[in-house]
Structures are given as C-alpha cells and as structure tokens.
Design an enzyme around this catalytic site. Structure first.
Site, PDB file in Angstrom:
ATOM      1  N   CYS B  66      24.382  40.961  41.125  1.00 60.85           N
ATOM      2  CA  CYS B  66      24.937  42.255  40.739  1.00 60.85           C
ATOM      3  C   CYS B  66      23.871  43.168  40.152  1.00 60.85           C
ATOM      4  CB  CYS B  66      26.072  42.053  39.738  1.00 60.85           C
ATOM      5  SG  CYS B  66      26.827  43.619  39.234  1.00 60.85           S
ATOM      6  N   ARG B  69      24.632  45.496  36.184  1.00 57.74           N
ATOM      7  CA  ARG B  69      24.914  44.758  34.948  1.00 57.74           C
ATOM      8  C   ARG B  69      24.582  45.455  33.637  1.00 57.74           C
ATOM      9  NH1 ARG B  69      22.188  39.180  36.329  1.00 57.74           N
ATOM     10  NH2 ARG B  69      21.238  40.319  38.075  1.00 57.74           N
ATOM     11  N   TRP B 238      32.495  50.055  39.612  1.00 58.09           N
ATOM     12  CA  TRP B 238      32.629  51.172  40.539  1.00 58.09           C
ATOM     13  C   TRP B 238      31.720  50.895  41.719  1.00 58.09           C
ATOM     14  CZ3 TRP B 238      31.234  52.235  35.329  1.00 58.09           C
ATOM     15  CH2 TRP B 238      29.858  52.266  35.088  1.00 58.09           C
ATOM     16  N   GLU B 243      27.421  50.374  49.489  1.00 55.99           N
ATOM     17  CA  GLU B 243      28.398  49.336  49.845  1.00 55.99           C
ATOM     18  C   GLU B 243      29.378  49.867  50.882  1.00 55.99           C
ATOM     19  OE1 GLU B 243      29.776  46.818  46.401  1.00 55.99           O
ATOM     20  OE2 GLU B 243      28.981  48.528  45.294  1.00 55.99           O
TER      21      GLU B 243
HETATM   22  C1  HEM Z   1      30.021  48.818  37.024  1.00 57.77           C
HETATM   23  C2  HEM Z   1      29.632  49.038  38.252  1.00 57.77           C
HETATM   24  C3  HEM Z   1      29.137  47.957  39.170  1.00 57.77           C
HETATM   25  C4  HEM Z   1      28.266  48.179  40.182  1.00 57.77           C
HETATM   26  C5  HEM Z   1      27.657  49.529  40.592  1.00 57.77           C
HETATM   27  C6  HEM Z   1      28.034  46.919  40.822  1.00 57.77           C
HETATM   28  C7  HEM Z   1      27.229  46.765  41.933  1.00 57.77           C
HETATM   29  C8  HEM Z   1      27.196  45.607  42.689  1.00 57.77           C
HETATM   30  C9  HEM Z   1      26.664  45.531  44.017  1.00 57.77           C
HETATM   31  C10 HEM Z   1      26.028  46.673  44.806  1.00 57.77           C
HETATM   32  C11 HEM Z   1      26.814  44.249  44.443  1.00 57.77           C
HETATM   33  C12 HEM Z   1      26.434  43.679  45.798  1.00 57.77           C
HETATM   34  C13 HEM Z   1      27.686  43.738  46.642  1.00 57.77           C
HETATM   35  C14 HEM Z   1      27.432  43.430  48.066  1.00 57.77           C
HETATM   36  O1  HEM Z   1      26.299  43.507  48.551  1.00 57.77           O
HETATM   37  O2  HEM Z   1      28.427  43.116  48.747  1.00 57.77           O
HETATM   38  C15 HEM Z   1      27.447  43.524  43.367  1.00 57.77           C
HETATM   39  C16 HEM Z   1      27.764  42.189  43.415  1.00 57.77           C
HETATM   40  C17 HEM Z   1      28.415  41.519  42.395  1.00 57.77           C
HETATM   41  N1  HEM Z   1      28.858  42.048  41.216  1.00 57.77           N
HETATM   42 FE1  HEM Z   1      28.640  43.949  40.588  1.00 57.77          FE
HETATM   43  N2  HEM Z   1      28.748  45.943  40.187  1.00 57.77           N
HETATM   44  C18 HEM Z   1      29.457  46.532  39.170  1.00 57.77           C
HETATM   45  C19 HEM Z   1      30.342  45.892  38.311  1.00 57.77           C
HETATM   46  C20 HEM Z   1      30.583  44.529  38.317  1.00 57.77           C
HETATM   47  C21 HEM Z   1      31.515  43.883  37.421  1.00 57.77           C
HETATM   48  C22 HEM Z   1      32.396  44.582  36.409  1.00 57.77           C
HETATM   49  C23 HEM Z   1      31.442  42.540  37.684  1.00 57.77           C
HETATM   50  C24 HEM Z   1      32.180  41.388  37.050  1.00 57.77           C
HETATM   51  C25 HEM Z   1      32.801  41.478  35.896  1.00 57.77           C
HETATM   52  C26 HEM Z   1      30.476  42.369  38.736  1.00 57.77           C
HETATM   53  C27 HEM Z   1      30.122  41.153  39.303  1.00 57.77           C
HETATM   54  C28 HEM Z   1      29.480  41.037  40.526  1.00 57.77           C
HETATM   55  C29 HEM Z   1      29.400  39.805  41.257  1.00 57.77           C
HETATM   56  C30 HEM Z   1      29.949  38.448  40.835  1.00 57.77           C
HETATM   57  C31 HEM Z   1      28.736  40.108  42.453  1.00 57.77           C
HETATM   58  C32 HEM Z   1      28.435  39.142  43.612  1.00 57.77           C
HETATM   59  C33 HEM Z   1      29.638  39.134  44.518  1.00 57.77           C
HETATM   60  C34 HEM Z   1      29.510  38.147  45.632  1.00 57.77           C
HETATM   61  O3  HEM Z   1      28.899  37.079  45.461  1.00 57.77           O
HETATM   62  O4  HEM Z   1      30.014  38.487  46.716  1.00 57.77           O
HETATM   63  N3  HEM Z   1      29.981  43.587  39.095  1.00 57.77           N
HETATM   64  N4  HEM Z   1      27.664  44.372  42.312  1.00 57.77           N
END
Ligand code: HEM
Ligand code: HEM
Lengths: 374, 374
Positions: B66, B69, B238, B243
């Site tokens: 992610c 973070r 968000w 994406e």
């Molecule tokens: C606040 C805005 C956030 C942004 C801009 C963001 C952005 C991203 C992006 C771009 C990815 C890659 C997704 C992909 O390539 O399919 C990702 C993956 C991930 N994010 Fe975030 N994220 C946010 C919030 C969160 C939150 C709130 C959580 C958990 C509480 C989180 C947990 C994760 C996890 C676990 C992944 C990996 C998902 C997987 O393995 O498919 N993210 N995030």
C-alpha cells in the site's frame, strides 16, 4: 589457506552445461580432468573458443534484468583474451563500437578481454559505458551535461584528460586500468561514435532543445562470469527507447528534461493532476523513437520489446529452460501496467554464466539501484 | 494434536507491541496471563476495543503493497464483532459504504466483523470489493461490463440474483456467507453507492464513452490478522487515479479501453512506436482525475501519492520503525520511472498485524498477481 584458485564447482557446472547443450562437443570427462589439472598447476584454466562463445551467450540468456533476451543466441562474441597493453585494449573497444554500431543496424556484440586472475586482479574499464557524456560541475554544484557522469568526469580530469568543450554532450574518454601500467586515458575517435539528434514527429521546436544521444549502449563495467573465470567484457544491444526517454533524459539526477518540455508544451504545471509530467514524458519518448528511426538506427519501443520477451519466455519454456527474471527491471519505466510483462510473476534465480557487477566498482559509482540508465 | 487454538506466539507478540506503543495501557503481564487462560479454556480470546483499533491501524501500517500509508493512524475502525446474522452483516456493510463515502470526502474506514474460529470457519464476504460492476458473458464468451467480475456474476446468478440490466455498470449484490445460514445475496441500495461519470477536461466526446466508476474502493476479501485472530474486515481508502485509469479501464482483461480511446483520439495505431497506447492511457487517467475532482470525490494522482509515501517513510524512520514495502506494488502502473518511489529499495518483511489474503478465496478468484485493480 592455499593459493587462490578458480572455483572448481562452478567450472564443473559450466563444462556440464556446455556438453549438455553441445552433445557433439567431445568427451566431458576428458575435458574435466584437463581443467582440473590446469587449475591444480596454475590456479586457473583457459576456455576453448567454443566454450567462451557459448558462455558469453548463455550469460546474456541468464541476465534476469534484461528484457531483450530473445536474440541471445545471435550475440557476436569477440575473443580478445590476448590483449595486454592499454593501447591494444583501447583499440579493441573502439573497434567494438564500430562493429556493434554497424552504421546504425546495431549488432549485439561482446568483447571478451583477458580474465581476472583468481585473486581478482586484471584489466578494468572504468567507464560505465563506452560512450557517455561528461557532466561538468560548476563551483555552485550545478552540472552541465550528464550529472550521472560528474564523478567520472572529475576523475578523468584528475588523470589528465583535457578534452571536452564544457558542453552538454562531450563524449568522455575511455579510462582503462591494466596492471603494470598507468591508468590509460584516451579519446574515442569521433567517427566511432554514432549519435542521433533528437527531433519530434510533430513539434518542430523540439529540435531547438539541442538534445542528442549516442546510438549504442555498450555496458563496460560488468564482469562476464563463466565457469569460475571473470572476464572484463563490454557488451552492447540496441536501445529500448525508454532507457533514453524515460531515464537518461527524464531522471531528476540526469538530464531532467520533464519540467522544460512541459513548459514548452504549454502544460499547466501548477497542479500534479493535469499529469503534465506524464505528457512531457510521452513526448520525450516519442521524439527518441522517431529520431532513431529517422536516422536509421536500430531501436525498439517498450511495447514491442515486451511482446518479444513473452515470445522468448515461450521459446525457452519449450526448450525446457526457466527464464530467471527480475520483475522490477523487466517492467518498463513508463506505462508499465499496459505492457504484458507486468501481469505475471517470473522465476527468480541467479544462474551462471552471467554478467555480474564488478566488485571493484565502488557503491558510489553504481547510481540508481533500478537501472543504469543504459 | 489437541483442539485447534489461536497461535499464542502471535498473540504475545501483539500484546507486547500494543503495550510498547501504549505505555499507559496497564500491566502487560496481567493481560498476557488473562489471554493465556482464555485460550486454554476456549481456544481463543477477545481483543479489547483499544487493542482492536490499534491492531487494525497497524495492519494498515504493515501493508507492504500500500502506497497510501501516510494516514495509517487516522483509520476509522468500526467494531462490529457482535454481528451474527447475514442481514446484520449486510446492513453494517451498507453503512460502511455510507460512512466511508461521506458524500465524497472519503474517510479511510474498516468494519471489523466477528473473527473466524481457530479452525478457520466464520463469516465470509464473497465480493472482492463491496462495489463492483457485473460482467455479463454472452454465449460466444464476450463480456459486457467488467470481465473481471464475470465469474462472480455467474455465481451470484446461480445463487438466485435476478438484478442488473445486463449493462456495462450494474452494481453487483453482496454475497455473504454466515455459518448456519444459506448464502445471503442482496442488493446494495443505490443511494449508498456514489458514482462518478467520466468526462475529460478538454475532450467533450469523452463523456460519450459512457464510462463511470464507483467513488470508493472497499476491499472485502482479505482478513485482518491481529494477535492470532483473523477477522473478515472490509476496508477502504480513497482511489489513486491509476487504479481506475491504468488498470480497471485499461487492462485487456478488464474494460480494455485503450484501443477505443486511441481511435477516438485519431492516433496512428498501425505501429507501436507512435506510442498511441501511452497517449490513450494518459488521457484516460487525466479524465479520471478530472472527473473525481469535479464531482468533489477524494482521489489522488500517482505523483502526489508517491511523494506522500516518501514522507511516510521519513516519518516512520524517525519513529524508529521500518516500512516493509513491495516495490512492484508501490511503483504506480504508469510513468513509474518519473515517480520518486521508483528509485530506491525497500525493506521487505511480513509484519503482523496485517491484512492477509483469505485462504478460503480460491486462486481462481485472485486474478492478476500484481494488483486487484483496487
Ligand atoms: C487512504 C488512501 C489509500 C490509498 C491512496 C491507497 C493506495 C493503494 C494502492 C494504489 C494499492 C495498490 C492496489 C493495486 O495495485 O491493486 C493499495 C494496496 C493496498 N492497500 Fe492501500 N490505499 C489507501 C488506503 C488503505 C487502507 C485504509 C488500507 C487498510 C486499512 C489499505 C490497505 C491496503 C492493502 C492491504 C493493499 C494490498 C491489497 C492486495 O494485496 O490486493 N489501504 N493501496
Ligand atoms: C538486443 C537488444 C537489447 C535490449 C533491447 C536490451 C534491453 C535491456 C534493458 C531495457 C535493460 C534494463 C536497463 C536499465 O533499466 O538500465 C537491460 C539490462 C541488461 N541487459 Fe539487455 N538488452 C539488449 C541486449 C543485451 C545484450 C547483448 C546483453 C549482454 C550480452 C544484455 C545484458 C543485459 C544485462 C546484464 C542487463 C542488466 C544491467 C545492469 O544490471 O545494470 N542485454 N537490457
């Protein structure tokens, strides 16, 4: 501990591989005893010309970071293991440039120099590539030319180099260390360096940027590792456009052209979400591909090269071999997600033979962990 | 082997971490014996609300894939560990959508459902995200809508779902398994689903493509792992524009819009080196960012989010923590090389707590190894 010797395990593995892929090459056991005897007597051994040629090609085949491996078996291998003076090495490298450039129809080529001794001494080409542009650092720390070469440029000056114009595109001299000699610093003859002026297919003002680039990337600071031996061995392929357009021209610590091109394009740079950076990047890369094509110099775009790489994967699979690959190097530095190489995992393995970092190159010379900007 | 129990080592590590980061939280040893007694008696234990909140936040902090973070400590944690009917779960998830969406000012939110039993049984939300569009496969195999959801769509039909119009953007129903109940299939009320129509800042015809996307990505098929427990726990942030623009709209096995947009842009698609794909990709992504901004829905571009991530790295370093990160997920799927996150290595580690793949999700449901297309 006895005297330093070639790694016999690696030697044996290589001989086995050579004989597996060349069933008609004669008796493996006989060759293996020969090599053991030589190593016992001298600490090292000598590859046959066939072993060397095969080793250099397979080293390319095993280069996990290289997307261009489809043509691994067509590598031109130049056997220069008998050169022992700086002048002779210099001449061989200049000739490499001419042969690899081939008037624009670029030929993947490697020049194999004498191997290091088992304790790691031997010839060293200090240039990162045979052709690079000087980076001139002024007293305030700003750099004209290629900031990636500012350290090398200062070093060459320190060794007495007086060439260059202090401009954006001064070809650096070769700096060659040969044991028993002073560091050798000598110009590459201009007629051995093919360059391409960068213009844009639609935007005439692009030419006024005055950008140019050299036609052939000859990486000269890695070691070719075959069967326990380590050869200084400059090699070249042709460029994939992104190496120039998305790295050499765009990296902030290289020519850093994105802001200037965006301005000339009249983009709104006051906020990121206009994606002005991405647009400038695109036009830079279009210009590079266009200019090389116009000049008749081999180059490929990242879409074509990605498809070729997938073809390579299928061919190797049919041959029963894995294709060790490093995802972060294989995926191009622009438009990654829309190239087919993005959407899969790769085998990871460090197979030998291979092209290896030279331990004599300090971390300081290495630059960006992802991409030499080859 | 005795009855299945919560992993006590993981429980102890978590309690230690909680007390390290909450020095005022009371006596670690007392809490630790309490937990051991509970596990000895029941095979499991119950987190305090503070432990749960902390665990859910740190699980985000530890999500190596992610890029978002920086705001890990602002996660809204909804404690719904007492829901035990499909209807109640459904209601809680619909409410999650409303709270997370917040009229467009998106709030990162997680809804924690009752944990699985130590032997891995419990509630399962079968949707990959709470809002996704159906993929309608015709007899020839062509798909209208989101091809990435064709399997899920067929499954929902099999379970009796009769909704949808057979169109490009039919919001799928929630499919919820609760032990002791039939699979629960129920629509998400339309007023809980904020959507954005996609227009382009300069190209009016873009609107005629009829594209739209949902405002909030709520990932619902991972498990929140804290101290040996595993919670089904849909979470949202968000969107980062890529994406949608570089994956959901561009992947060949998703909406696959690149060729159509290139045609409408009038680009020369007869050869790759015009970089028509890259240009279409750019305009798609500009359109996404523009449309969300116009609609007042939180979104970020990949340049801004990359810089925020570097800020996060510095902040965490100052706090004495590593930031385990997966390069291939952190680097955006377009213009990778010109984002600062490209040019460095990251620590790699699987720390707990974390959001984990649900072993009950078959590999067939997982899709592309790089990116859910969240
Ligand atoms: C606040 C805005 C956030 C942004 C801009 C963001 C952005 C991203 C992006 C771009 C990815 C890659 C997704 C992909 O390539 O399919 C990702 C993956 C991930 N994010 Fe975030 N994220 C946010 C919030 C969160 C939150 C709130 C959580 C958990 C509480 C989180 C947990 C994760 C996890 C676990 C992944 C990996 C998902 C997987 O393995 O498919 N993210 N995030
Ligand atoms: C024929 C055309 C070729 C193309 C289009 C090609 C393409 C590439 C590209 C794009 C990279 C990544 C460079 C970077 O990100 O800085 C790369 C790396 C590499 N290539 Fe190739 N290549 C070609 C030929 C060769 C040849 C002939 C060899 C060796 C005989 C070779 C060996 C390598 C190695 C060792 C690397 C990794 C370099 C490093 O670690 O810095 N390639 N190649």
């Amino acid at each position: 501990a006895g005297p330093v010797e070639v790694d016999l395990g690696e030697a044996e593995d290589f001989l086995r591989l050579f004989h597996t892929e060349h069933p008609g090459a004669g008796d493996l056991q006989a060759r293996w005893s020969e090599v053991r005897v030589a190593v016992a007597r001298t600490g090292t051994y000598t590859h046959t010309p066939e072993e060397l040629r095969f080793g250099a090609k397979v080293a390319w085949r095993n280069s996990s970071r290289c997307i261009g491996r489809l043509y691994w078996n067509n590598l031109q291998v130049r056997d220069h293991r008998t050169l022992y003076t700086p002048a002779a090495v210099h001449e061989a490298l200049v000739e490499h440039l001419r042969l690899g450039t081939n008037g624009g129809a670029i030929r993947p080529t490697v020049t194999v120099l004498p191997p290091l001794t088992p304790d790691g001494r031997g010839i060293r080409v200090r240039n990162e590539q045979l052709v690079r542009y000087a980076g001139w650092r002024d007293p305030e720390g700003a750099v004209l030319g290629d900031p990636g070469q500012a350290g090398f440029t200062a070093m060459a000056r320190g060794l007495g180099w007086r060439g260059g114009t202090g401009g954006q595109f001064d070809v650096l001299p070769l700096v060659i260390d040969v044991p028993g000699y002073q560091p050798w610093v000598a110009e590459v003859p201009p007629d051995a360096v093919l360059e391409v002026r960068i213009t844009h297919p639609e935007l005439p003002w692009f030419a006024d940027l005055g950008m140019r680039w050299h036609a052939v990337p000859v990486i000269s600071n890695m070691l070719l590792g075959i069967g326990g031996l380590r050869y200084p061995a400059p090699f070249n392929g042709w460029y994939m456009g992104t190496e120039i357009g998305a790295r050499n021209f765009s990296d902030e610590d290289r020519y850093n052209l994105i802001p200037e091109v965006a301005k000339l394009l009249g983009l709104d740079t006051s906020r990121e979400d206009t994606l002005w950076r991405d647009r400038a990047l695109l036009e830079l890369n279009r210009a590079v591909l266009h200019s090389f094509a116009e000049a008749g110099v081999t180059i490929t775009d990242h879409h074509t090269e990605s498809r070729r790489f997938l073809l390579h994967l299928r061919k190797e699979e049919r041959a029963g071999r894995i294709v060790p690959s490093d995802w972060s190097w294989i995926v191009p530095p622009m438009s990654g997600g829309i190239t087919p190489v993005y959407h899969r995992y790769y085998d990871e393995a460090d197979l030998m033979p291979n092209y290896l970092p030279d331990p004599r190159t300090g971390a300081a010379d290495q630059g960006c962990p992802f991409g030499y900007g080859a």
